[in-house]
Design a protein around this motif. Structure first.
Motif, short mmCIF file in Angstrom:
data_model
loop_
_atom_site.label_atom_id
_atom_site.label_comp_id
_atom_site.label_asym_id
_atom_site.label_seq_id
_atom_site.Cartn_x
_atom_site.Cartn_y
_atom_site.Cartn_z
N CYS A 1 0.57 -1.49 -0.03
CA CYS A 1 -0.17 -0.24 -0.39
C CYS A 1 0.74 0.91 0.03
O CYS A 1 0.36 2.17 -0.55
CB CYS A 1 -0.87 -0.11 1.18
N GLU A 2 2.00 0.77 1.11
CA GLU A 2 3.20 2.47 1.05
C GLU A 2 3.35 2.56 -0.39
O GLU A 2 4.15 3.29 -1.22
CB GLU A 2 3.94 2.09 2.01
N GLU A 3 3.87 1.46 -1.29
CA GLU A 3 4.71 1.67 -3.01
C GLU A 3 3.04 1.92 -3.91
O GLU A 3 4.11 2.83 -4.40
CB GLU A 3 5.51 0.33 -3.28
N TRP A 4 2.56 1.85 -3.07
CA TRP A 4 1.30 2.34 -4.79
C TRP A 4 0.84 3.97 -4.35
O TRP A 4 0.71 4.18 -5.20
CB TRP A 4 -0.15 1.58 -3.86
N GLY A 5 1.46 4.06 -3.24
CA GLY A 5 0.78 5.57 -3.17
C GLY A 5 1.85 6.38 -3.55
O GLY A 5 1.61 7.09 -3.45
N ALA A 6 2.93 5.71 -3.00
CA ALA A 6 4.30 6.54 -3.55
C ALA A 6 3.80 6.71 -5.45
O ALA A 6 4.74 7.78 -5.49
CB ALA A 6 5.40 6.05 -3.26
N GLU A 7 3.67 5.78 -5.78
CA GLU A 7 3.90 5.37 -6.97
C GLU A 7 2.91 6.93 -8.31
O GLU A 7 2.61 6.78 -9.03
CB GLU A 7 3.03 4.17 -7.33
N LEU A 8 1.76 6.59 -7.04
CA LEU A 8 0.36 7.18 -7.20
C LEU A 8 1.07 9.66 -6.28
O LEU A 8 0.41 10.24 -6.71
CB LEU A 8 -0.36 7.48 -6.70
N GLY A 9 2.10 9.46 -5.98
CA GLY A 9 2.43 10.09 -5.14
C GLY A 9 1.69 11.28 -4.35
O GLY A 9 1.73 12.03 -3.92
N VAL A 10 1.28 10.06 -3.25
CA VAL A 10 0.76 10.28 -1.68
C VAL A 10 1.14 9.53 -0.63
O VAL A 10 1.02 8.42 -1.03
CB VAL A 10 -0.99 10.06 -2.61
N PRO A 11 1.32 10.19 0.06
CA PRO A 11 1.85 8.83 0.85
C PRO A 11 0.74 8.76 1.86
O PRO A 11 -0.87 8.76 1.68
CB PRO A 11 1.73 10.34 2.17
N VAL A 12 0.78 6.98 1.82
CA VAL A 12 -0.22 6.27 3.25
C VAL A 12 -0.06 5.73 3.45
O VAL A 12 1.15 5.16 4.49
CB VAL A 12 -0.29 4.83 2.25
N THR A 13 -0.67 5.76 4.99
CA THR A 13 -0.21 5.39 6.32
C THR A 13 -0.91 4.38 6.51
O THR A 13 -2.79 4.63 5.82
CB THR A 13 -0.65 6.47 7.09
N CYS A 14 -0.36 3.35 7.36
CA CYS A 14 -1.52 1.80 7.33
C CYS A 14 -1.69 1.72 8.88
O CYS A 14 -0.90 1.95 9.39
CB CYS A 14 -1.11 0.88 6.75
N ARG A 15 -2.64 1.00 9.06
CA ARG A 15 -2.59 0.70 10.77
C ARG A 15 -4.46 -0.16 10.41
O ARG A 15 -4.96 -0.51 9.56
CB ARG A 15 -3.51 2.10 11.39
N GLN A 16 -4.10 -1.43 11.58
CA GLN A 16 -4.59 -2.33 11.93
C GLN A 16 -5.10 -2.47 13.89
O GLN A 16 -3.37 -2.00 14.50
CB GLN A 16 -4.17 -3.82 11.56
N ASN A 17 -5.99 -2.29 14.01
CA ASN A 17 -7.02 -3.47 15.20
C ASN A 17 -7.03 -3.91 14.87
O ASN A 17 -8.57 -3.53 14.36
CB ASN A 17 -7.18 -1.47 16.18
N ASN A 18 -7.56 -4.60 16.60
CA ASN A 18 -8.39 -5.70 16.64
C ASN A 18 -9.68 -5.59 17.34
O ASN A 18 -10.93 -5.60 17.82
CB ASN A 18 -8.49 -6.76 17.39
#
Length: 142
Positions: A33-50
């Motif tokens: 997801c971070e790589e895809w965001g970088a390709e599109l020129g937008v930062p991506v922040t990922c979070r997970q929680n139960n």
């Protein structure tokens, strides 16, 4: 900035039902997801929680933290969390619901999403690629 949120049990990717979810891990997904965001020129922040409450807070606070959209895999909360549905509806950012597996081809209880109706769109059954498409849709504003 795009916020990618993953709900309950997605921390078990690669271990949990690999025949359904594949062998790649949550860390693999977040890196992609971070790589895809970088390709599109937008930062991506990922979070997970139960925990449902943490997901609600992240959704409610996303705009205040500068995010422009949310990719959300609510996991099992998809099917019964009216609190999550209300959190999505109660904020202004576009949300795209994503599911790795084809939820409509699985158990009957997975066929209903209480969150999809308040999302910009829903992507299901395309594996990790669904996240890329959701990020692209948010970046393109479609």
């Amino acid at each position: 900035m795009i916020l990618v949120l993953n709900g309950p049990n997605l921390n078990r990717l690669g271990l949990r039902e690999p025949g359904v979810y594949g062998s790649q891990t949550l860390e693999d997904l977040e890196r992609l997801c971070e790589e895809w965001g970088a390709e599109l020129g937008v930062p991506v922040t990922c979070r997970q929680n139960n925990h449902e409450g943490q997901l609600l807070e992240w959704i409610q606070d996303a705009e205040d933290h500068g995010f422009a959209g949310i990719v959300l895999n609510p996991g099992a909360l998809t099917h019964y969390s009216y609190a999550l549905r209300d959190a999505i509806a109660g904020q202004r950012l576009p949300v795209v619901e994503v599911h790795i597996s084809n939820v409509d081809a699985r158990e009957e209880f997975r066929h209903k999403s209480v969150t999809a109706a308040v999302c910009r769109g829903k992507i299901s059954g395309l594996g990790f690629l669904g996240y890329r498409l959701a990020i692209e849709a948010l970046v393109e504003g479609e």
